[in-house]
Structure formats: C-alpha cells, structure tokens
Design a protein around this motif. Structure first.
Motif, PDB file in Angstrom:
ATOM      1  N   LEU A  24       0.813  -1.220   0.000  1.00 11.38           N
ATOM      2  CA  LEU A  24       0.000   0.000   0.000  1.00 11.38           C
ATOM      3  C   LEU A  24       0.846   1.270   0.000  1.00 11.38           C
ATOM      4  CD1 LEU A  24      -3.002  -0.957   2.290  1.00 11.38           C
ATOM      5  CD2 LEU A  24      -3.013  -0.563  -0.174  1.00 11.38           C
ATOM      6  N   ARG A  25       2.033   1.203   0.574  1.00 13.86           N
ATOM      7  CA  ARG A  25       2.914   2.388   0.547  1.00 13.86           C
ATOM      8  C   ARG A  25       3.371   2.689  -0.857  1.00 13.86           C
ATOM      9  NH1 ARG A  25       5.444   4.349   5.297  1.00 13.86           N
ATOM     10  NH2 ARG A  25       6.805   5.466   3.889  1.00 13.86           N
ATOM     11  N   ALA A  26       3.589   1.644  -1.639  1.00 16.52           N
ATOM     12  CA  ALA A  26       4.195   1.818  -2.960  1.00 16.52           C
ATOM     13  C   ALA A  26       3.176   2.239  -4.022  1.00 16.52           C
ATOM     14  CB  ALA A  26       4.889   0.521  -3.381  1.00 16.52           C
ATOM     15  N   GLU A  27       1.884   2.088  -3.709  1.00 19.35           N
ATOM     16  CA  GLU A  27       0.882   2.197  -4.764  1.00 19.35           C
ATOM     17  C   GLU A  27      -0.220   3.191  -4.414  1.00 19.35           C
ATOM     18  OE1 GLU A  27       0.636   0.312  -7.600  1.00 19.35           O
ATOM     19  OE2 GLU A  27       2.393  -0.952  -7.267  1.00 19.35           O
ATOM     20  N   ALA A  28      -1.007   3.533  -5.416  1.00 21.73           N
ATOM     21  CA  ALA A  28      -2.246   4.266  -5.209  1.00 21.73           C
ATOM     22  C   ALA A  28      -3.208   3.339  -4.462  1.00 21.73           C
ATOM     23  CB  ALA A  28      -2.820   4.670  -6.570  1.00 21.73           C
ATOM     24  N   PRO A  29      -4.353   3.845  -3.991  1.00 24.85           N
ATOM     25  CA  PRO A  29      -5.304   2.984  -3.281  1.00 24.85           C
ATOM     26  C   PRO A  29      -5.640   1.728  -4.083  1.00 24.85           C
ATOM     27  CG  PRO A  29      -5.993   5.265  -3.090  1.00 24.85           C
ATOM     28  CD  PRO A  29      -4.799   5.246  -4.011  1.00 24.85           C
ATOM     29  N   ARG A  57      -2.014   5.339   5.420  1.00 29.23           N
ATOM     30  CA  ARG A  57      -2.219   6.675   5.984  1.00 29.23           C
ATOM     31  C   ARG A  57      -0.884   7.300   6.355  1.00 29.23           C
ATOM     32  NH1 ARG A  57      -5.858   7.382  10.836  1.00 29.23           N
ATOM     33  NH2 ARG A  57      -5.045   9.488  10.510  1.00 29.23           N
ATOM     34  N   ALA A  58      -0.341   8.099   5.436  1.00 31.39           N
ATOM     35  CA  ALA A  58       0.955   8.738   5.693  1.00 31.39           C
ATOM     36  C   ALA A  58       0.865   9.692   6.873  1.00 31.39           C
ATOM     37  CB  ALA A  58       1.429   9.480   4.455  1.00 31.39           C
ATOM     38  N   ASP A  59      -0.365  10.144   7.193  1.00 34.28           N
ATOM     39  CA  ASP A  59      -0.519  11.076   8.307  1.00 34.28           C
ATOM     40  C   ASP A  59      -0.709  10.351   9.643  1.00 34.28           C
ATOM     41  OD1 ASP A  59      -2.900  10.041   7.499  1.00 34.28           O
ATOM     42  OD2 ASP A  59      -4.031  11.923   7.666  1.00 34.28           O
TER      43      ASP A  59
END
Lengths: 381, 381
Positions: free
Chosen positions: B25-30, B80-82
């Motif tokens: 999930l970090r590497a890609e769009a949703p 969720r990067a935040d």
C-alpha cells in the motif's frame, strides 16, 4: 484472524519453519520434538509436520533411542550430515587441491598436486581434473552425487565464474571455471577469489569465528585482501571489491619487494631459489639487514591495511598467506603502525588454518549453497 | 500440515503479512482487496484480516469510492501517511536545520538558523532547541506526536548517539545528542554522522536512487566519506567506518588546502573572508593559477576516492558537500584520475540535493525506524 491461512501463506510459513528446524538440529545434538519446538519457537504439532516432511526427503533421521530412567525414552531427531556431499577445489599458482566433505564439513577425502608456476592453462586444468577424480575416489563419492562445488582461484573472478584478470599463472585470464569444473561433477559450481574464500574459512573454522566485521590481509609474494561486513563477504558491484593493492599510494605493490630484494642479495648462488621466507629466519637469528627488510615490509603493508581499517572499521584483521607463518615478526610492529594511523585499532591475528585455508573456504562456499537445498526442495511441502 | 498452526506461528505469520500489506500500500495508489492480495501473494481472507487490524490502529484507511462503470465500486484502501510524524535535525558548523514530515516524507514544516562556527556547545544546543520548536510550530505538530527523530551531526558518533570525536565546532566532542534531543520530542532519537545521512538521502531522493553499492564523497573544507553496500550503510564495528581521510597517504587532508591557499593568496584584503569557492569562479573565468589549484585539488581528492573505489567496487560515486557545486570543474578530471588507478571506474555524479541533503537523510533515518512501528504494534494482533 478469522480463518485458516490460505495456500500461499502456508507454503511461506512452512519454508520458514523448515529453515528454523534444520537450523536448530544442525547446531545441536539429537533433540526431542519438545526440545525442537522450544528452541524453534514453534508448536509441537508444526514441528511434527516439518520433521515428517524433512525425514521423508532424507534430511533428518531419528536418532537411536537411549534408555531413560523411567518408561519409554522420547524419540530424538538429528540432522543427516550424510544427506549430501560437497566439493572444494583450490587452483593456485603452485598447487591444486580438492576436498570432499559431508554437510557438516567433515572431510571424506582430500587430494593435492604440485604444479609448476609456469604451467599453462590446458595442463593446469588437466591437473584439476586428476586431483578432483582422485579426491572423489578416496571419498568413494560419485561425481553425480556432489551437491555443490566451491572453487578458489587466484585472480579476479566475475559473477559467472570466469577469471577476469590474473597476473599469474600464465594464460589464466579468461578461463571459465564454472564451465570446466561443471563438466567434472553434478550440482552447482561457485567460483571466487582465493583470498575471499580464505576469509570465509577463517570465519568458519579459523581465527575469525566470532567476527562479523573482518578484514583478511593476504601477506604473500603478492598482497591481497578480502572483506567481511555484517557477516557477509563484500563482493562489490562487479565482483571486484578488495583490490586496494592496485593503488600505488598504499604501497602494497612495493611491500613484498623488500623481502625479495634481501633474498636476492643473500642468495647462496645466483641459481638458488630466492625464497623470501629465508629473510624471516635470518631476522630471527639476529641478522640486522634482514630485520631492516622485515621492518620495511611491515611499514608498507601497514599503509594498505590502515586504508582498509579506516574504511571498514572491522573488529578483527586476520593476517593470512604464506608470510603469516612469520606472525611473531609481523603482528606486533603492524599493530604499532595501525595505532599511529587508525581511529581505532582492531585486533590483529595470524591465520591458524595454514595452507588448507582457501580450499576449506571453497567447501564453505559450497555448503552455504547446499544449505539452501533442503529448504527449496521442501518449499512445496 | 495436519492441523491449524499454533499461536506462536500465527503471530509470526501475521507480522510477515502485515509488513507485506503495508509495503504494497505504501508503494501504490489505493488498491482493492483483490489487488492487494494479488500483489502481496496472500489470500483475500488474510488480507481482509490484516486490513481490519491495521485500520483499527490507524495505519490504513479506506479511500473514497470512485464510481465504476457497472454496479457498486469496490472498496479501496490506502496507507495513511498522516498516521505519524517524524523529525529530522541537522547540526552543522555553520547551520542548524530541522524538518518535520509525514510517513511518506512529505514536508510539513521546516526551520533553520545560522550559527557562528565559533559557537560553543551550550549555545549551539540552545539553537537546536529553538529551531526544533519553530519547526514543530510551523508544522503544527506537538513534540509528543513525533514518532522518531533522526539527527545528523558533524563528527564521529558512537552507537548510542554521543559524539566520539569532532575537530569542529568547539566543545562538540562528548556531546550526548540522543539525550539532548530526546528531551525535546517524543519517540526514539537516532543520531549519525552528516556524511552518512547525506548518503542515505542521495539513495532515497537524490542521484543514487538505484545504487545498492555506493560511495559518497564529501567534498568540502574537510573531505569525508560514507559507504553503502548491499543497500545498507556500512557503519563498522565501532561505528567508525568511512574515516579513510585520516590516512595521510591518501591525501585527503591535503586536498582542500590547494583551494584554501589560492583563496588566501588572492584575497582582496587580509580581512576578507577566504572563501575557497572563489577559486572555482576564477577557474571558470580562465584564471590559470586557479585552474592549477583546482587540478591539484582533484588529483589529491582522487587518491582517497580510488582507495574507496578499489576497496568497495561501488556502482556509483556521489560527489557531495559544498564544493560539489563546482561539479562542472571536478567530475571529468576525477573520472580521468580514477580511470588511471581503478580496476573498474564507477559512474561519478554530483549530488543534486544541495544543502538540505543531511537533514533529509536524518528524516530518512527516522522514517526507517518509524516504519517498524506499525508492525511491532500489530505483533500481538
């Protein structure tokens, strides 16, 4: 988690578990299922499954039951070191060696042959063929039974097992050792530089057993090095790591010359073999010119060694190669030089493995490869 | 396998699965559950479980549904990067910098302050306090919210975040940065040398993005280096790797002197600041003495660089530090020198990250640490 993991996940878990169980059994005497489970951090049921599978494939056997004090003794299992055979080959300028071992590295057969330094490629490879055949015969191992072979060679080797560059022996640059040795035996063939494999051997059975960060310095007619960082050989992007000796500023190209020059000047006759090691004997006997030659050798050897120590900050420097037999003359002044130049001077020790060092490292390289096999083969378990 | 794996095995499998899903999930769009399962090589049921757990802990959220062509659109999930904040701090001789980012490394706030090179420890640390406070304020992040902090400092740092040795600034040897910065913010504090963190930054967002084996050369008033091998920073046994500049034979201690001497001789007044970078401008304008000074600088810089290249055989050399702004004058002659001495000359590139390099690397160090957190926290899942 609401349900049992699906197929792909289980295969991954099983590989992990098989690796853990093999690792536990390799390191220990025969163990019960309960003991394996405790050490592996796995459930007893899982261990039972893994053991059943690995035993079916020949990697694990039940050990003989020994009578306990009360009731029926528990079943114990052991790793079967005889489940596979590996071969190590060393091709040096003066010698060709071979060594066959089981998966615990126990020697089953060994052979060697002296080779004249001037021998060319074809005759040198023929000597390899003979030594390997003799070694396998002694070990009573068929060529097809060999799981994996490690080859130690002088010179710079590419990732595919071809010699990229070797100053000696003659015609050695360009020889494809993976191909040549691959025709002699079954299994994979892995080729690397002799200094690197000597370093592996030192870490396996020599003086560097507990050092994850180690610099191996080859002290011989040619200076060389091999580097281990975080427990792994540093090979570099094009397999050319460790070649600092090519830089004239670090003086490794000059260092052996001090010993050679002394041997030349003190030869009994112009025809006598100029063995630089004679200088060490003379220095021990109190010959001042010999002591000066040794001091100059160490001073130059220390420049390249300092460069490696400052770059890599190893725990340990192992002095190997034929001059390391003169460790009594070399180690103390080398440490003194490193103290002058280095941020932190690591421990410096001489190799204890002697001439077998590189062929032992070749065996280690083959074992590292062979150890992947039970896991791969049980991947579909 | 005859039965469902037991508790310990499942916890291990779940950690593995959580790591895989977060990575995807970090590497890609949703992505939809089906897409995640395909990319992670996991079953849909497992992915559903992992997502539920990670969402509960705030690390993963459902993305807004976008209308499909037919029927109800599938649910999509995103990292969720935040979910966390990290802080990077750089403490240099002339400047203190701070940078707050989210878990994707997106800047939320930045601050910097010039510091006089003669400033001592107490006042320098007070500047750190102010810059960190200002940066957090700009980012509207509370000190307790910071997950992890990376600190880049000049000098040699031990594994616990204390400066073992620094020639400058004054009173810097012995300062305990883990302790000092740990009082300012929540979470773990990780400290390393500025050249090392600049190398991390180059590999993350700079010119070394695809190089697993890389030598970073700090070209500034002082020469320095940092080494990346197999994608990992080489730190050494006592955290002192990369200090080859201490060896006078490799000439790094002499190299910047050629530029300094020219600047001194050509100062407009004895009081004028002797900025060695003026020599580059003069060399570009055709001044022959300036060109000679630059040529001598490169010749000396090349000796230590060759030693590192021959030792590590990297894919790439990155030239960083303030003199790397003169890459147009430096890279070509440096390559020519390496061609003369090295077995294989790697690509040589100048840093493209500029002055932010070390603070960005400090952020990367903090992110590397923070990325372990969702996995650790979900270990008991």
């Amino acid at each position: 988690m609401s349900e049992e993991p699906a197929g792909g996940d289980l295969a991954r878990l099983r590989r992990l578990n098989a690796r853990t169980v093999v690792g536990v059994l390799r390191a220990e005497a025969p163990l019960t299922l309960t003991e394996i489970a405790a050490q592996a951090g796995l459930s007893r049921a899982t261990v039972e499954d893994v053991i059943r599978e690995l035993a079916g494939r020949g990697w694990i056997a039940e050990a003989e039951r020994t009578a306990g004090t009360v009731g029926r003794p528990a079943r114990r299992f052991r790793f079967r070191a005889d489940a596979g055979r590996v071969l190590g080959v060393e091709i040096g300028t003066h010698t060709v060696r071979a060594l066959v071992t089981d998966l615990d590295g126990r020697t089953l057969g060994a052979a060697r042959s002296a080779v004249d330094p001037s021998t060319g490629r074809r005759r040198r490879l023929a000597a390899v063929d003979r030594v390997v055949a003799r070694c396998l015969e002694k070990a009573q191992v068929a060529a097809a039974e060999v799981y994996a072979t490690g080859v130690a060679t002088t010179g710079l080797v590419d990732g595919a097992g071809r010699v990229m560059h070797a100053d000696s022996p003659p015609e050695w640059t360009g020889v494809d050792l993976t191909e040549h040795v691959g025709r002699l035996v079954g299994g994979s063939v892995l080729v690397d530089n002799d200094s690197r494999l000597a370093a592996l051997a030192e870490r396996w059975r020599g003086t560097a057993r507990f050092a994850d960060d180690m610099v191996y310095v080859l002290a011989g007619p040619r200076c060389g090095s091999a580097l281990i960082s975080n427990g792994r050989l540093l090979r570099g992007f094009s397999n050319a790591a460790g070649e600092i000796g090519a830089l004239s500023a670090v003086r490794w190209s000059d260092a052996p010359g001090h010993l050679m020059a002394w041997a030349r000047e003190h030869a009994e006759s112009p025809q006598a073999e100029q063995d630089p090691k004679r200088v060490f004997a003379a220095a021990r006997d109190g010959d001042r010119s010999a002591a000066t030659a040794v001091r100059r050798y160490v001073r130059d050897l220390a420049v390249g060694t300092s460069a490696l120590v400052l770059t890599l900050d190893p725990q340990l420097v192992v002095l190997g190669g034929e001059f390391s037999q003169a460790a009594d003359l070399l180690v103390e002044p080398l440490v003194a030089e490193l103290n002058r130049t280095c941020v932190r001077t690591p421990e410096v020790k001489a190799s204890t493995l002697g001439e077998e060092c590189a062929v032992l490292g070749a065996v280690r390289l083959a074992l590292d490869h062979a150890e992947q096999l039970p896991l791969e083969r049980s991947a579909g378990l």
